[in-house]
Design a protein around this motif. Structure first.
Motif, PDB file in Angstrom:
ATOM      1  N   VAL A 265       0.826  -1.210   0.000  1.00  0.00           N
ATOM      2  CA  VAL A 265       0.000   0.000   0.000  1.00  0.00           C
ATOM      3  C   VAL A 265       0.864   1.265   0.000  1.00  0.00           C
ATOM      4  O   VAL A 265       0.599   2.188  -0.781  1.00  0.00           O
ATOM      5  CB  VAL A 265      -0.990  -0.015   1.187  1.00  0.00           C
ATOM      6  CG1 VAL A 265      -1.754   1.286   1.265  1.00  0.00           C
ATOM      7  CG2 VAL A 265      -1.949  -1.184   1.048  1.00  0.00           C
ATOM      8  N   PRO A 266       1.904   1.356   0.846  1.00  0.00           N
ATOM      9  CA  PRO A 266       2.750   2.557   0.769  1.00  0.00           C
ATOM     10  C   PRO A 266       3.415   2.719  -0.608  1.00  0.00           C
ATOM     11  O   PRO A 266       3.549   3.837  -1.101  1.00  0.00           O
ATOM     12  CB  PRO A 266       3.807   2.342   1.851  1.00  0.00           C
ATOM     13  CG  PRO A 266       3.179   1.400   2.808  1.00  0.00           C
ATOM     14  CD  PRO A 266       2.295   0.523   1.982  1.00  0.00           C
ATOM     15  N   GLY A 267       3.800   1.628  -1.222  1.00  0.00           N
ATOM     16  CA  GLY A 267       4.387   1.702  -2.553  1.00  0.00           C
ATOM     17  C   GLY A 267       3.400   2.210  -3.586  1.00  0.00           C
ATOM     18  O   GLY A 267       3.756   3.009  -4.463  1.00  0.00           O
ATOM     19  N   SER A 268       2.156   1.766  -3.492  1.00  0.00           N
ATOM     20  CA  SER A 268       1.152   2.238  -4.445  1.00  0.00           C
ATOM     21  C   SER A 268       0.824   3.710  -4.215  1.00  0.00           C
ATOM     22  O   SER A 268       0.586   4.450  -5.164  1.00  0.00           O
ATOM     23  CB  SER A 268      -0.109   1.382  -4.370  1.00  0.00           C
ATOM     24  OG  SER A 268      -0.709   1.515  -3.103  1.00  0.00           O
ATOM     25  N   ILE A 269       0.851   4.154  -2.957  1.00  0.00           N
ATOM     26  CA  ILE A 269       0.612   5.576  -2.673  1.00  0.00           C
ATOM     27  C   ILE A 269       1.748   6.424  -3.234  1.00  0.00           C
ATOM     28  O   ILE A 269       1.515   7.489  -3.808  1.00  0.00           O
ATOM     29  CB  ILE A 269       0.418   5.790  -1.162  1.00  0.00           C
ATOM     30  CG1 ILE A 269      -0.906   5.158  -0.724  1.00  0.00           C
ATOM     31  CG2 ILE A 269       0.445   7.274  -0.808  1.00  0.00           C
ATOM     32  CD1 ILE A 269      -1.119   5.143   0.765  1.00  0.00           C
ATOM     33  N   VAL A 270       2.981   5.949  -3.098  1.00  0.00           N
ATOM     34  CA  VAL A 270       4.128   6.676  -3.658  1.00  0.00           C
ATOM     35  C   VAL A 270       4.001   6.773  -5.174  1.00  0.00           C
ATOM     36  O   VAL A 270       4.215   7.847  -5.761  1.00  0.00           O
ATOM     37  CB  VAL A 270       5.457   5.993  -3.254  1.00  0.00           C
ATOM     38  CG1 VAL A 270       6.620   6.507  -4.076  1.00  0.00           C
ATOM     39  CG2 VAL A 270       5.721   6.180  -1.781  1.00  0.00           C
ATOM     40  N   VAL A 271       3.630   5.691  -5.818  1.00  0.00           N
ATOM     41  CA  VAL A 271       3.461   5.702  -7.275  1.00  0.00           C
ATOM     42  C   VAL A 271       2.340   6.654  -7.669  1.00  0.00           C
ATOM     43  O   VAL A 271       2.483   7.431  -8.631  1.00  0.00           O
ATOM     44  CB  VAL A 271       3.190   4.273  -7.800  1.00  0.00           C
ATOM     45  CG1 VAL A 271       2.721   4.289  -9.243  1.00  0.00           C
ATOM     46  CG2 VAL A 271       4.435   3.420  -7.662  1.00  0.00           C
ATOM     47  N   LEU A 272       1.228   6.647  -6.937  1.00  0.00           N
ATOM     48  CA  LEU A 272       0.116   7.543  -7.249  1.00  0.00           C
ATOM     49  C   LEU A 272       0.519   9.001  -7.094  1.00  0.00           C
ATOM     50  O   LEU A 272       0.217   9.840  -7.951  1.00  0.00           O
ATOM     51  CB  LEU A 272      -1.080   7.238  -6.344  1.00  0.00           C
ATOM     52  CG  LEU A 272      -1.861   5.976  -6.659  1.00  0.00           C
ATOM     53  CD1 LEU A 272      -2.854   5.685  -5.555  1.00  0.00           C
ATOM     54  CD2 LEU A 272      -2.557   6.118  -7.987  1.00  0.00           C
ATOM     55  N   VAL A 273       1.207   9.334  -6.003  1.00  0.00           N
ATOM     56  CA  VAL A 273       1.605  10.718  -5.760  1.00  0.00           C
ATOM     57  C   VAL A 273       2.598  11.190  -6.828  1.00  0.00           C
ATOM     58  O   VAL A 273       2.471  12.301  -7.360  1.00  0.00           O
ATOM     59  CB  VAL A 273       2.196  10.869  -4.335  1.00  0.00           C
ATOM     60  CG1 VAL A 273       2.878  12.211  -4.162  1.00  0.00           C
ATOM     61  CG2 VAL A 273       1.113  10.689  -3.298  1.00  0.00           C
ATOM     62  N   LEU A 274       3.581  10.340  -7.148  1.00  0.00           N
ATOM     63  CA  LEU A 274       4.550  10.719  -8.176  1.00  0.00           C
ATOM     64  C   LEU A 274       3.889  10.884  -9.537  1.00  0.00           C
ATOM     65  O   LEU A 274       4.270  11.755 -10.319  1.00  0.00           O
ATOM     66  CB  LEU A 274       5.676   9.688  -8.257  1.00  0.00           C
ATOM     67  CG  LEU A 274       6.647   9.672  -7.078  1.00  0.00           C
ATOM     68  CD1 LEU A 274       7.646   8.541  -7.238  1.00  0.00           C
ATOM     69  CD2 LEU A 274       7.351  10.998  -6.922  1.00  0.00           C
ATOM     70  N   SER A 275       2.889  10.073  -9.818  1.00  0.00           N
ATOM     71  CA  SER A 275       2.179  10.193 -11.087  1.00  0.00           C
ATOM     72  C   SER A 275       1.326  11.460 -11.125  1.00  0.00           C
ATOM     73  O   SER A 275       1.275  12.152 -12.139  1.00  0.00           O
ATOM     74  CB  SER A 275       1.310   8.963 -11.321  1.00  0.00           C
ATOM     75  OG  SER A 275       0.572   9.107 -12.508  1.00  0.00           O
TER      76      SER A 275
END
Length: 84
Positions: free
Chosen positions: A66-76
């Motif tokens: 979940v933290p990895g997906s949040i990082v990817v979403l924020v960077l995107s």
């Protein structure tokens, strides 16, 4: 029972116990990875975020959950990385 049968029974029992403990140790990581991938999918399907799904993104989300997906979403969303 002969000695070989008893030895084989002990070896199989030890193998089953080792496999069960390994599965118990790894299952939280597997669950976290699956939940992270579901979050990434829901962000794209339900909320309409556009994220370039590459092997790097999948690796980050699978390892980070979940933290990895949040990082990817924020960077995107910020346009820094993973923009299609």
């Amino acid at each position: 029972m002969t000695g070989i049968e008893i030895l084989l029974l002990i070896v199989v029992l030890v193998g089953v116990l080792v496999a069960a403990s390994l599965i118990r140790a790894v299952s939280p990581f597997i669950i976290n990875a699956v939940v992270g991938l579901v979050v990434l999918f829901l962000a794209q399907a339900v909320f309409g975020f556009s994220i370039a799904v590459t092997p790097i993104v999948l690796l980050i989300v699978a390892l980070g959950g979940v933290p990895g997906s949040i990082v990817v979403l924020v960077l995107s969303l910020l346009g820094v990385a993973f923009v299609p």
